[in-house]
Design a protein around this motif. Sequence first.
Motif, PDB file in Angstrom:
ATOM      1  N   MET A   1      28.515 -24.601  27.557  1.00  0.00           N
ATOM      2  CA  MET A   1      27.988 -23.591  26.677  1.00  0.00           C
ATOM      3  C   MET A   1      26.686 -24.503  26.052  1.00  0.00           C
ATOM      4  SD  MET A   1      29.035 -21.033  26.730  1.00  0.00           S
ATOM      5  CE  MET A   1      28.593 -19.870  25.808  1.00  0.00           C
ATOM      6  N   ILE A   2      26.648 -25.799  25.721  1.00  0.00           N
ATOM      7  CA  ILE A   2      25.695 -26.440  25.230  1.00  0.00           C
ATOM      8  C   ILE A   2      24.447 -26.598  26.194  1.00  0.00           C
ATOM      9  CG2 ILE A   2      24.775 -28.503  24.132  1.00  0.00           C
ATOM     10  CD1 ILE A   2      27.585 -28.854  22.752  1.00  0.00           C
TER      11      ILE A   2
ATOM     12  N   LYS B   1      24.064 -24.557  28.552  1.00  0.00           N
ATOM     13  CA  LYS B   1      23.353 -23.222  28.846  1.00  0.00           C
ATOM     14  C   LYS B   1      22.501 -22.799  27.543  1.00  0.00           C
ATOM     15  CE  LYS B   1      26.818 -20.783  31.739  1.00  0.00           C
ATOM     16  NZ  LYS B   1      27.975 -20.413  31.718  1.00  0.00           N
ATOM     17  N   ALA B   2      23.082 -23.249  26.331  1.00  0.00           N
ATOM     18  CA  ALA B   2      22.013 -22.913  25.310  1.00  0.00           C
ATOM     19  C   ALA B   2      20.975 -23.619  25.381  1.00  0.00           C
ATOM     20  CB  ALA B   2      22.939 -23.317  23.756  1.00  0.00           C
ATOM     21  N   GLN B   3      20.845 -24.905  25.537  1.00  0.00           N
ATOM     22  CA  GLN B   3      19.567 -25.901  25.904  1.00  0.00           C
ATOM     23  C   GLN B   3      18.861 -25.435  26.975  1.00  0.00           C
ATOM     24  OE1 GLN B   3      19.693 -27.003  22.975  1.00  0.00           O
ATOM     25  NE2 GLN B   3      20.830 -28.747  22.595  1.00  0.00           N
ATOM     26  N   THR B   4      19.314 -24.807  27.884  1.00  0.00           N
ATOM     27  CA  THR B   4      18.548 -24.455  29.128  1.00  0.00           C
ATOM     28  C   THR B   4      17.833 -23.181  28.694  1.00  0.00           C
ATOM     29  OG1 THR B   4      20.251 -25.163  30.717  1.00  0.00           O
ATOM     30  CG2 THR B   4      18.696 -23.607  31.671  1.00  0.00           C
TER      31      THR B   4
ATOM     32  N   PRO C   1      24.867 -33.349  21.045  1.00  0.00           N
ATOM     33  CA  PRO C   1      25.485 -32.365  20.593  1.00  0.00           C
ATOM     34  C   PRO C   1      27.171 -32.401  21.200  1.00  0.00           C
ATOM     35  CG  PRO C   1      23.862 -31.297  21.362  1.00  0.00           C
ATOM     36  CD  PRO C   1      23.432 -32.608  21.906  1.00  0.00           C
TER      37      PRO C   1
END
Lengths: 263, 283
Positions: free
Chosen positions: A176-177, A179-182, A206
């Motif tokens: 998830m992290i 994907k969020a940063q991408t 994170p």
Amino acid sequence: MNTMPSGQYITGTSMLHRLDARGKLICMFVLLTAVILTSTLWGYIFIIAVTAALMLFSALPAAALFTPLRRLWLFFTVIFLMNALFFDGNAPLCSWWIFHITAAGLSQGAQVVLRVLLVVLLSNILTCTTRPMELTGALESLLKPLKLFRIPVEDIAMILSVAIQFIPTLSEEADMIKKAQTARGARFESRRLTDKAASVAPLVVPIFLSAFRRADELSMAMEARGYRNAGSRTKKDRHALHLPDYLALTASMMICAASVFIF
Amino acid sequence: MSIELNHISCSYPGGAQESVTVFDDFSLHIADGEFIGIMGHTGCGKTTLLQLMAGLIAPSGGEVLINGEDINKAGYDRSILRRSVGIVFQYPEYQLFETTVEKDVAFGLKHSGLSRAEVRERVIWALTLMGFSYENIRTRSPLTLSGGEKRRVAIAGVLAVKPDILMFDEPIAGLDPQNRTAFLELAAQLNRQGTTVIIVSHNADALAESVCRLIVMDRGRTVMDGTPNSVFADPVRMQELHLGVSTPRAIADMLAKRGIPIAPDIIRYEELLLELRMNLKAR
């Protein structure tokens, strides 16, 4: 999740799934000993046959067992080349500069690769047919004698089992992290070295933070429920070894003995 | 910017286990500037849908068009996508990593080609929008903030890029009432300024008060799609989908059972009050 971690427990009802984890763990060590002690062609063929039979008994999809091997191809290549090129031996087949390819070197390389291959396969069969919890439980009961030397076996087992339990959670969170940063513009896919270096912190920081946060929360939850490391803990499930477990143990000892003394 | 999903199929590989199909021949069209709410039972594919639209996962079949361009086509410039689509995940506070709030908010602008002054301006704009005083917070470490503040900083980091499409996954879950109202106002404000806003939420009240189009999903399919008024007008269907309707709608249904007729498309408190007043006058 794009990549499933390999070697993970796969639900099943095969013969291997039903065996006791302690028995399986010992069997595996015995078989690994056989792998290491064998040095003849027939010995290897015998152990390959045993491994193949175990794969059949486990009723696992072949992909689950073989995918981890694919990731090791570079390791295998390097090991083989190191042995093949630098093995000191007489009568090289061909020589160039400091490299001497000898028949002994080639065979040595092939043997080392084959051994690692078999070790990975066998341990995969074990972890795919045994729940992580059972495995740590087995480890705990097998390591119990170490308590005589004041080694906190139970605590170590607890740490292990907690760590194993959190792998799926943390890998999901990492995904998830990532994907969020991408989405925010981190360039994980980029092959450029500067981009690669720059994308370490947004991912690692994170994940570390969340691992610590989870550890904190878990320790509080454990304390709230009265966990103490003093005294000996009882088990929810107690199993005795049954006939199939003893048979498996005997069989693996015999296989080990056969591969060492007969072949 | 418009979003178009055509005949999408998507499944999660289950490794050795059976893979899970989330979408099979799923289509959805979202026009530029829409304000959309997505509801659905847990596991119906809402989050997967957002990730598909943000290009974070690729469908196994079908196409995702953003502004008419296939984002999964070879040769498509992903950096355009990252600048035009912003996504706020369920716990955005966990994505903070920089040493100061200012740096973290500016992270998405790193490759934007903006000058330092412009980046600073964007950061000030985003932090102010999220209710912070730039001067007070810029040098603080994100880790020292409270949970709610962290979340707002993380959202500021997404807003700073000024995406044309903004997606929120459960943005109001766990927020206190004041922050919830503030968030919904912000979303409405951004939408008025031309941003396409998509909110995934279980909160029927919040969606009823804010969005213009409500999509209800069930097991990878769109089962209802229309104004919140038309969707909530069918409480029985919503119940079947394990979803609730907005509180005013539920109150209206209770009143109707006690013999006070209220139109079925009443879903907001304002509307309910108006209707009740009319009812009283009619007596």
